[in-house]
Design a protein around this motif. Structure first.
Motif, short mmCIF file in Angstrom:
data_model
loop_
_atom_site.label_atom_id
_atom_site.label_comp_id
_atom_site.label_asym_id
_atom_site.label_seq_id
_atom_site.Cartn_x
_atom_site.Cartn_y
_atom_site.Cartn_z
N VAL A 149 32.68 34.25 29.62
CA VAL A 149 34.09 33.88 29.37
C VAL A 149 34.83 33.88 30.71
O VAL A 149 34.77 34.85 31.47
N LEU A 150 35.52 32.77 31.00
CA LEU A 150 36.36 32.67 32.19
C LEU A 150 37.80 33.03 31.78
O LEU A 150 38.36 32.44 30.86
N ILE A 151 38.39 34.03 32.47
CA ILE A 151 39.79 34.38 32.27
C ILE A 151 40.57 33.83 33.46
O ILE A 151 40.29 34.16 34.61
N LEU A 152 41.54 32.97 33.17
CA LEU A 152 42.29 32.26 34.20
C LEU A 152 43.76 32.68 34.08
O LEU A 152 44.43 32.35 33.10
N HIS A 153 44.26 33.43 35.09
CA HIS A 153 45.64 33.88 35.09
C HIS A 153 46.48 33.01 36.02
O HIS A 153 46.03 32.66 37.13
N SER A 154 47.69 32.68 35.60
CA SER A 154 48.57 31.86 36.43
C SER A 154 49.03 32.63 37.66
O SER A 154 49.17 32.05 38.74
N GLU A 180 39.82 34.87 37.33
CA GLU A 180 40.41 34.16 38.46
C GLU A 180 41.94 34.23 38.35
O GLU A 180 42.50 34.11 37.26
N TYR A 181 42.60 34.44 39.49
CA TYR A 181 44.06 34.49 39.57
C TYR A 181 44.54 33.30 40.41
O TYR A 181 44.17 33.17 41.58
N LEU A 182 45.36 32.42 39.82
CA LEU A 182 45.81 31.22 40.53
C LEU A 182 46.92 31.51 41.53
O LEU A 182 47.13 30.75 42.47
N ASP A 183 47.68 32.61 41.32
CA ASP A 183 48.71 33.03 42.27
C ASP A 183 49.77 31.96 42.50
O ASP A 183 50.25 31.75 43.62
N THR A 184 50.17 31.24 41.45
CA THR A 184 51.15 30.16 41.61
C THR A 184 52.57 30.67 41.80
O THR A 184 53.41 29.97 42.35
N GLN A 185 52.84 31.87 41.32
CA GLN A 185 54.20 32.40 41.46
C GLN A 185 54.55 32.65 42.93
O GLN A 185 55.66 32.39 43.37
N ARG A 186 53.59 33.10 43.68
CA ARG A 186 53.84 33.37 45.11
C ARG A 186 53.56 32.15 45.98
O ARG A 186 53.75 32.22 47.20
N ASP A 197 46.55 20.25 45.19
CA ASP A 197 45.41 20.01 46.09
C ASP A 197 44.57 21.26 46.33
O ASP A 197 43.37 21.27 46.08
N ILE A 198 45.23 22.32 46.81
CA ILE A 198 44.48 23.51 47.25
C ILE A 198 43.77 24.16 46.08
O ILE A 198 42.59 24.52 46.16
N LEU A 199 44.48 24.29 44.93
CA LEU A 199 43.84 24.92 43.78
C LEU A 199 42.63 24.12 43.32
O LEU A 199 41.61 24.69 42.91
N ASP A 200 42.74 22.78 43.37
CA ASP A 200 41.60 21.95 42.96
C ASP A 200 40.38 22.25 43.80
O ASP A 200 39.26 22.38 43.30
N ILE A 201 40.59 22.34 45.12
CA ILE A 201 39.47 22.61 46.03
C ILE A 201 38.86 23.98 45.73
O ILE A 201 37.64 24.13 45.63
N LEU A 202 39.73 25.00 45.59
CA LEU A 202 39.24 26.35 45.33
C LEU A 202 38.47 26.43 44.02
O LEU A 202 37.39 27.01 43.94
N LEU A 203 39.03 25.83 42.98
CA LEU A 203 38.39 25.93 41.68
C LEU A 203 37.05 25.19 41.65
O LEU A 203 36.07 25.67 41.08
N HIS A 204 37.01 24.00 42.27
CA HIS A 204 35.74 23.28 42.32
C HIS A 204 34.70 24.06 43.11
O HIS A 204 33.53 24.11 42.73
N ALA A 225 48.26 28.04 34.37
CA ALA A 225 46.81 28.07 34.09
C ALA A 225 46.44 27.04 33.04
O ALA A 225 45.39 26.40 33.12
N LEU A 226 47.32 26.85 32.03
CA LEU A 226 47.05 25.84 31.01
C LEU A 226 47.04 24.44 31.62
O LEU A 226 46.20 23.60 31.30
N LYS A 227 48.01 24.18 32.54
CA LYS A 227 48.04 22.87 33.19
C LYS A 227 46.75 22.62 33.98
O LYS A 227 46.19 21.51 33.96
#
Length: 782
Positions: free
Chosen positions: A48-53, A84-90, A99-106, A124-126
């Motif tokens: 299970v992948l847990i993805l936090h915004s 995984e933590y996307l850290d979008t708030q900061r 762009d950057i998140l796409d590269i990291l996630l791939h 995270a849903l987006k």
């Protein structure tokens, strides 16, 4: 009030009675109190992948994660979590999200299949929806912490459900006005920098008009903490402060929620309200709060239902009634608010525990229970003493075993510190006393550098991976460092130590393999010299053999009529034996040259290699009337030429010995970790058990091969190729009659979805039959 020691029933605390009752029940029926957490062992681990915004340390995110773990950790050993933590708030910059998140996630998630994606908040849903067709194709998604107004994002998607976030603006404001009837103004602290802040701001602004006749609203948007502090210090009568978003400092850096609420609470003399439970107990009076832990729990329960086989499309989106009125007793007391005025069913934290009186009958009941409890405790003490004696004897036995074994054994805690070691560990590592190792970081002492002398970071240490990955690990060649700074090769095993669901360390055993490596090096050198000898002899014999065969052909072709029958027969035998000797030399040269090929950079398609071999052997298969059944073969990083030799020799061998009545020839393979195995199975006469060890020796033909043409070098070549790649070749009896030849090799191709092994050790994948029409093989679906 009379003292409790006077044993007046009306003064005895009822809480004490309940505690004693609970202790008694626990001592007689512990399952009533603690339950039975044993569950049947599951064979399949679900990923299970847990993805936090947001980021770890954010109070909301940490609460959501705690709720998820509260549910999922009960499935001990059955679910593996990847967080995984996307850290979008900061990182509010649009380029980071697009762009950057796409590269990291791939980089991190590509080619890593998951059984389910569990995520929190809209960002995270987006991201999950953006990668619905690549990273998360066909994977069920469960969300939480997403505004109901944002549900339009999932419209048209399948296999998606979750828990929405319904901010209770109206209910919280109404409750605050009831508790503070003189309120004239509500100051809203929030912002517009992040998507969630802007969404909350717009939702609240949309309902302001319904309160405009009773009070006014002031929106302090995007104010730095320093300016907020200055404004809040000027108290205004009849003012409430409503925290509706994040707070930044003067340079725009978003503050952690815990820091933001402390700054606001210290500066503000007015009552504080909010919508999220992570502010409760930090300075707000309360409100009808969204609970991050509850959101995480609800989403995790939905995830479990899906993992247990339920269709996600049949699970409705939840969360409409997940919010609850919650208040802080200390803040109620600070502003003189009576708890009688709180909404019905409110939860109050930090409330001092009440004391209640007991009747005389209740008192005697408690005394009776206490007497029984003391008796049970005495029995328990006696049982503990007996158990301690048994444990002491077992410990002495274990110590004796550890001290007697020649293998080095030591233990480490999750931080890598040594917890125990036996004398063999001290001897092999060059230490005199276990005190030199106990409590020390063993990676820094015995594993600090790589074989090339470069540093070996602890996070990459394979010994420590046993408890990080919660599974055992075996490494057959590694270097450890002695106390004097020298190093030596070892083979080691590392296994996690568990206490219930918790991994508390690892136990490591290792052996000094110096002599083994020296023997292997000597063997390798001997084989190299033998190969050189075989190559030289075969090469030097080629010219005289060519002359013998050539002269025999000359005499036979030009002077046959001058020779009698015996002479012509002798010439034919000379020619036949010369050709046999030439074939033998060619095979010896091939055997000597095995290993001279470079490793391919990419895995070789073994299916294509077998197809090519079958095409070359098509006429022989057709003449023998044989059919080849072929299963899907795992790829291997072994030179294509060597793989061609392996299958050409094994399939050709099966053709020779199976015969027309031998039945189909089967070809298949499997992968287990870095080991790849291939087999060729025939239904021929088989090989006697006493000959199976010798069948791979050079020139050995066996009792069943005396009437079949060949040199006796083909199987020796297969065995050499197997050993060249740290493997071997062997033969087994085919159930029902015949022989199954196996070859096992080690390559650096990690086990992937393209190289799976089915349960029971049987090869998996798509199977087919090869039938022959002339020389062209054709694939028929099985």
């Amino acid at each position: 009030m009379r003292p409790i020691l006077s044993f007046i029933p009306g003064d005895f605390p009822k809480a004490f009675f309940l505690l004693c009752l609970a202790l008694l029940l626990a001592s007689t029926h512990p399952l009533l109190l603690f339950g039975n957490d044993r569950t049947p062992e599951q064979k399949t681990i679900r990923h299970v992948l847990i993805l936090h915004s947001y980021h770890p340390g954010d109070a909301w995110t940490d609460n959501v994660m705690a709720g998820m773990r509260e549910v999922l950790d009960r499935q001990s050993g059955q679910i593996h979590l990847h967080v995984e933590y996307l850290d979008t708030q900061r990182n509010p910059n649009p380029a980071y999200f697009s762009d950057i998140l796409d590269i990291l996630l791939h980089y991190k998630l590509e080619n890593r299949p998951f059984d389910l994606v569990l995520l929190s908040d809209s960002d995270a849903l987006k991201v999950a929806l953006k990668h619905r067709d690549d990273l998360f194709a066909g994977t069920p998604i469960v969300f939480c912490g997403v505004h109901a107004e944002s549900l339009s994002m999932v419209s048209g998607y399948q296999d998606i459900t979750g828990v929405v976030e319904h901010p209770s603006f109206r209910e919280t404001i109404e409750a605050a006005l009831r508790l503070h009837p003189g309120t004239k103004e509500i100051v809203v602290i929030g912002g517009t920098r992040t998507a969630i802040d802007l969404e909350n701001r717009n939702l609240l602004a949309g309902m302001v008009h319904s309160f405009q006749e009773r009070l006014r609203f002031s929106f302090w948007d995007d104010l730095p903490a320093e300016e907020l502090t200055s404004r809040l210090e000027d108290s205004t009568e009849g003012r409430l402060v409503f925290i509706n978003g994040t707070v930044s400092d003067r340079v725009g850096e978003i503050l952690p929620n815990s820091d933001a609420i402390k700054i606001i609470r210290d500066a503000c003399p007015d009552p504080l309200y909010s919508l999220w439970d992570f502010f409760l107990g930090k300075g707000i009076v309360g409100g009808k709060l969204i609970g991050g832990r509850e959101q995480g729990r609800l989403a995790a329960r939905q995830a479990l239902r899906i993992l247990q086989g339920e269709d996600p499309n049949d699970i409705p989106v939840a969360g409409a009634d997940a919010n609850r009125f919650m208040f802080d007793y200390q803040e109620l007391k600070r502003f003189g608010i009576s708890m009688q005025r709180l909404p019905e069913g409110s939860l109050v934290i930090n409330e001092p525990p009440p004391f209640y009186a007991l009747s005389r009958g209740q008192l005697w009941t408690v005394l009776g229970l206490l007497t029984g409890l003391v008796a049970f405790l005495l029995v328990d003490v006696l049982l503990r003493i007996r158990a301690q004696r048994t444990l002491r004897a077992e410990k002495e036995r274990v110590d004796l075993l550890l001290n007697s074994t020649a293998e080095a054994i030591y233990g480490v805690d999750p931080e890598g510190r040594c917890t125990f070691c036996n004398p063999a560990t001290l001897r092999l590592l060059g230490y005199r006393d276990e005190k030199e190792l106990l409590g020390k970081n063993l990676h820094a002492l015995i594993h600090p550098n790589r074989p090339d002398g470069g540093p070996y970071p602890a996070e990459e240490c394979r010994i420590l991976q046993a408890f990080r990955q919660k599974e055992g690990l075996h490494v057959d060649d590694e270097l450890l460092w002695r106390a004097d700074g020298t190093c030596f090769p070892v083979e080691y095993w590392s296994y996690p130590i568990r206490r219930g669901p918790e991994t508390i360390g690892a136990v490591v055993t290792f052996l000094d393999i110096t002599e083994r490596k020296q023997a292997a090096a000597r063997m390798k050198e001997a084989l190299r010299e033998l190969d050189a000898f075989v190559y030289t002899v075969s090469h030097d014999l080629r010219s005289p053999l060519a002359a013998i065969i050539g002269f025999a052909e000359f005499l036979k072709g030009n002077h046959a009529e001058q020779l009698d029958g015996n002479a012509r027969l002798a010439l034919s035998e000379i020619e036949k034996q010369g050709e046999r000797m030439t074939a033998m030399m060619e095979d010896l040269l091939a055997l000597a040259q095995v290993g001279a090929l470079p490793m391919p950079k990419e895995p070789v398609d073994v299916d294509a290699v077998v197809q090519e071999v079958l095409r070359e052997l098509g006429s022989k298969l057709a003449c023998a009337g044989l059919v080849v059944t072929r299963e899907a073969l795992p790829p291997a990083r072994v030179p294509r030429t060597l793989l061609t030799q392996v299958f050409s020799n094994l399939i050709g061998n099966a053709i020779h010995y199976a015969g027309r009545d031998g039945g189909p020839i089967g070809v298949g393979g499997e992968r287990e970790g870095e080991k790849v195995r291939f087999f060729v199975r025939d239904r021929g006469p088989g090989i006697p058990e006493e000959e199976r060890r010798s069948i791979f020796d050079v020139f050995y033909r066996g009792s069943t091969g005396r009437d079949v043409s060949g040199t006796g070098v083909g199987l020796a070549t297969v065995q050499k190729i197997g050993r060249l790649y740290d493997g071997r070749a062997w033969v087994e009896e085919t159930p029902g009659g015949g022989s199954t030849f196996w070859i096992e090799m080690t390559d650096s191709l990690s086990c992937s979805e393209n190289a799976k092994k089915t349960p029971g050790g049987k090869p998996g994948g798509r199977a087919g039959n090869i039938s022959l029409s002339g020389n062209q093989p054709a694939l028929e679906e099985a």
